[in-house]
Design a protein around this motif. Structure first.
Motif: not given
Length: 86
Positions: A1-3, A33-35, A24-26
């Motif tokens: 996410l950050a990248h 992925n809580p974010l 968000i894949a898989e």
């Protein structure tokens, strides 16, 4: 996410999209992925900037489904509707 967010901020939309989509894949119960909602909003913002209003709206809906209180997702949803109306 950050990248992905950093790449988007640097104007590298294609690279940002790739990283954000990877985040968000898989996603599953075993690998959550809580974010993911934040990745969805970032993808929606990229779509909105590219004129892909339906896709932006879809990302906003998915982000809000995961976290109904996340204000940037509400902003994205409103921006998508506004763009479709004008």
């Amino acid at each position: 996410l950050a990248h992905g967010l950093a790449l988007a901020g640097a104007g590298r939309a294609a690279d940002a999209r790739e990283r954000l989509e990877q985040s968000i894949a898989e996603v599953s119960v075993e690998y959550p992925n809580p974010l993911a909602y934040r990745s969805r909003v970032a993808l929606g913002e990229l779509d909105l900037a590219a004129g892909k209003f339906a896709e932006a709206s879809d990302h906003a809906d998915k982000a809000l489904a995961q976290n109904p209180g996340y204000l940037p997702a509400h902003d994205l949803a409103v921006a998508g509707v506004d763009a479709l109306m004008h």
